[in-house]
Design an enzyme around this catalytic site. Structure first.
Site, short mmCIF file in Angstrom:
data_model
loop_
_atom_site.label_atom_id
_atom_site.label_comp_id
_atom_site.label_asym_id
_atom_site.label_seq_id
_atom_site.Cartn_x
_atom_site.Cartn_y
_atom_site.Cartn_z
N GLU A 82 57.10 54.53 75.79
CA GLU A 82 56.13 55.34 76.54
C GLU A 82 54.71 55.12 76.00
O GLU A 82 54.50 55.17 74.79
CB GLU A 82 56.52 56.82 76.44
CG GLU A 82 55.58 57.77 77.16
CD GLU A 82 55.94 59.22 76.93
OE1 GLU A 82 55.41 60.08 77.66
OE2 GLU A 82 56.76 59.49 76.02
N LYS A 129 55.53 59.19 86.56
CA LYS A 129 56.37 60.28 86.06
C LYS A 129 56.29 61.51 86.96
O LYS A 129 55.20 61.94 87.35
CB LYS A 129 55.97 60.63 84.63
CG LYS A 129 56.91 61.62 83.96
CD LYS A 129 56.50 61.87 82.51
CE LYS A 129 57.48 62.81 81.82
NZ LYS A 129 57.06 63.13 80.44
N CYS A 176 60.44 59.94 78.99
CA CYS A 176 60.56 61.04 78.02
C CYS A 176 61.40 62.20 78.57
O CYS A 176 62.60 62.11 78.72
CB CYS A 176 59.16 61.50 77.62
SG CYS A 176 59.12 62.70 76.26
#
Length: 507
Positions: free
Chosen positions: A270, A331, A383
């Site tokens: 990430e 995301k 994540c």
């Protein structure tokens, strides 16, 4: 002493708090899974005679113990990386834990007010298990959700792991809660032999089925294996967004990749590129040519700046791919305060914690396609997204391989990253697919379709992890039906309990 937990007052509340804390020991990194059953059994036993208001306090005590023990790593994020004083970080952590405890206060109050059926121990146990799952589902949805510390995660390597591809982590939670309640009620059922035998059958059958289905292959290979190299840079969090460290970080991932073995998939974690994608085109061009020369796909985390459907320029936490790959993923599930600030007009500027770098991300659209790399569909999770069972299942069902990238440096040396890893393993088991997990500082791993780690890099070390993944096709029962069969069962059980309770009060 155990009788105290069934009575109002602080001794019972303290016991409930300790019972909640036991669940943490059932999860990673301790993995003492029987403690999950014991924890819920004590909670259920303690609600036996309490009135709704008393039950709410008892439920809050249980939830406080659960989250105080299991999410203490929040303090590390707030104090070490949010620049809050120890006192303020402790106060904010206490508020966070106390707030989460309200989920169990609500559950306990509902149980005591409308659902509990003390006169029917078998039905009572079934209704309790249904309400437990409803609590976990609600907690994973309300205000974007906090789907952490589910009881079912204790079964990743436990006897119920074989049920996970059938009904997901929530089916394991249902069985644990049902088993806990049945164990408490067995003595009350002993006088009625048919009901006692029925309870024993209901208690043992899921565990036997879980063992029988362990290692059953619900999916099958869809092609040849792909070689993987996952780069773990181990960049200190306080250096991550330092402009003076930008060139050093870019050089770090470049040099580790240049010296790595030739592989099909090269994966960075990430925000491995801590620079907006449109400002890093020169660097990306170099890495794109490198990947193409090797006939490799390179996938990395990078922040993206682009206009949304209304023409507004927004920032996104993203994964992008180049070389023998295509696609960018934005995301969708954002971390409160880490990636966006709720009520930011009021909170920004109060303390440094509310002004963390890159805490103004927008939410990506929900209709994104999987990444394509080496001809395979890859479901991407950034994540926090990998902890949402239903969200992950939707992406996994349209993929051949799972990929999650993360930066767990926010949690230091706490148990938080290991809990996070356990949830990623559960997603692989639910989907029956291989997963690549690339993180900044560990653990970077390759997970097989049974949720087992096949290769790993230790935490807090810089290096490159090598391994292989196999594209998989077919859907597990959970990917095909998701939570709906279990949700319908729980709704019927709760409806039955509510109706029976109302009828009993009118007689």
């Amino acid at each position: 002493m155990l009788q105290w937990i069934t009575r109002p007052g602080w001794p019972g509340h303290l016991l409930a708090c300790g019972a909640g804390a036991l669940t943490t020991l059932a999860l990673a990194p301790f993995d003492l899974w029987p403690l999950a059953v014991l924890s819920i059994a004590l909670f259920y036993f303690g609600l036996r005679h309490l009135r709704p208001g008393q039950a709410a306090v008892r439920g809050w005590s249980y939830g406080f113990g659960l989250f105080a023990a299991g999410t203490s790593w929040v303090y590390v994020s707030i104090h070490d990386y949010g620049a809050a004083s120890p006192a303020l970080a402790g106060l904010l952590t206490l508020g966070f834990v106390a707030g989460l405890g309200l989920f169990f206060a609500l559950m306990a109050a509902l149980w005591a007010r409308w659902i509990r059926r003390s006169e029917a121990p078998l039905a009572d146990a079934l209704a309790f298990a249904a309400l437990w799952v409803a609590q976990e589902v609600f907690r994973g949805w309300f205000l974007t959700g906090f789907p952490w510390l589910y009881a079912g995660y204790s079964q990743l390597e436990g006897p119920l792991s074989g049920l996970v591809p059938v009904g997901g982590v929530w089916l394991a939670s249902f069985v644990i809660a049902l088993s806990a309640a049945l164990i408490i009620n067995l003595e009350r059922l002993r006088a009625h032999k048919p009901r006692y035998l029925c309870a024993l059958l209901l208690l043992l059958s899921p565990w036997i089925a879980g063992l029988a289905l362990n290692d059953h292959s619900w999916t099958r290979p869809a092609g040849n294996s792909l070689s993987v190299a996952a780069v773990q840079g181990n960049v200190e969090q306080h250096l991550k967004w330092d402009p003076e460290q930008l060139n050093a970080q870019l050089a770090l991932y470049r040099d580790l990749s240049f010296s790595a073995e030739r592989v099909d998939l090269l994966v960075w974690p990430e925000t491995a590129i801590p620079l907006l994608k449109d400002l890093a085109q020169g660097y990306i061009g170099v890495m794109d040519r490198f990947a193409r020369d090797r006939n490799s796909a390179l996938i990395t985390g990078v922040p993206v700046r682009q206009s949304n459907e209304r023409g507004e320029v927004r920032y996104y936490n993203a994964i992008t791919s180049f070389g023998d790959a295509q696609g960018t993923y934005l995301k969708q599930k954002l971390v409160p305060f880490g990636e966006y600030v709720p009520l930011q007009d009021l909170l920004r500027g109060l303390i440094a914690f509310f002004d963390l770098p890159m805490s103004d991300f927008a939410r990506g659209p929900s209709d994104q396609s999987p990444l394509l790399a080496k001809g395979q569909r890859i479901a991407p999770f950034i994540c926090y997204e990998v902890v949402y069972p239903e969200f992950a299942a939707a992406l996994a069902a349209d993929s051949d391989i799972l990929l999650t990238v993360s930066n767990d440096a926010w949690f230091g040396t706490s148990i938080g990253p290991l809990q996070h890893l356990q949830m990623a393993q559960m997603r692989a088991l639910e989907a029956g697919r291989w997963m690549i997990r690339a993180t900044n500082n560990g653990m970077t791993v390759i997970i097989d379709p049974q949720g087992r780690i096949q290769s790993a890099l230790p935490q807090f070390e810089r290096g490159v992890l090598y391994g292989e993944v196999v594209p998989m096709q077919g859907l597990t029962p959970y990917l095909q039906w998701r939570i709906w069969p279990l949700a319908i069962l729980c709704a019927l059980l709760l409806g039955w309990a509510l109706l029976a309770s109302r009828m009993a009060k009118t007689v």
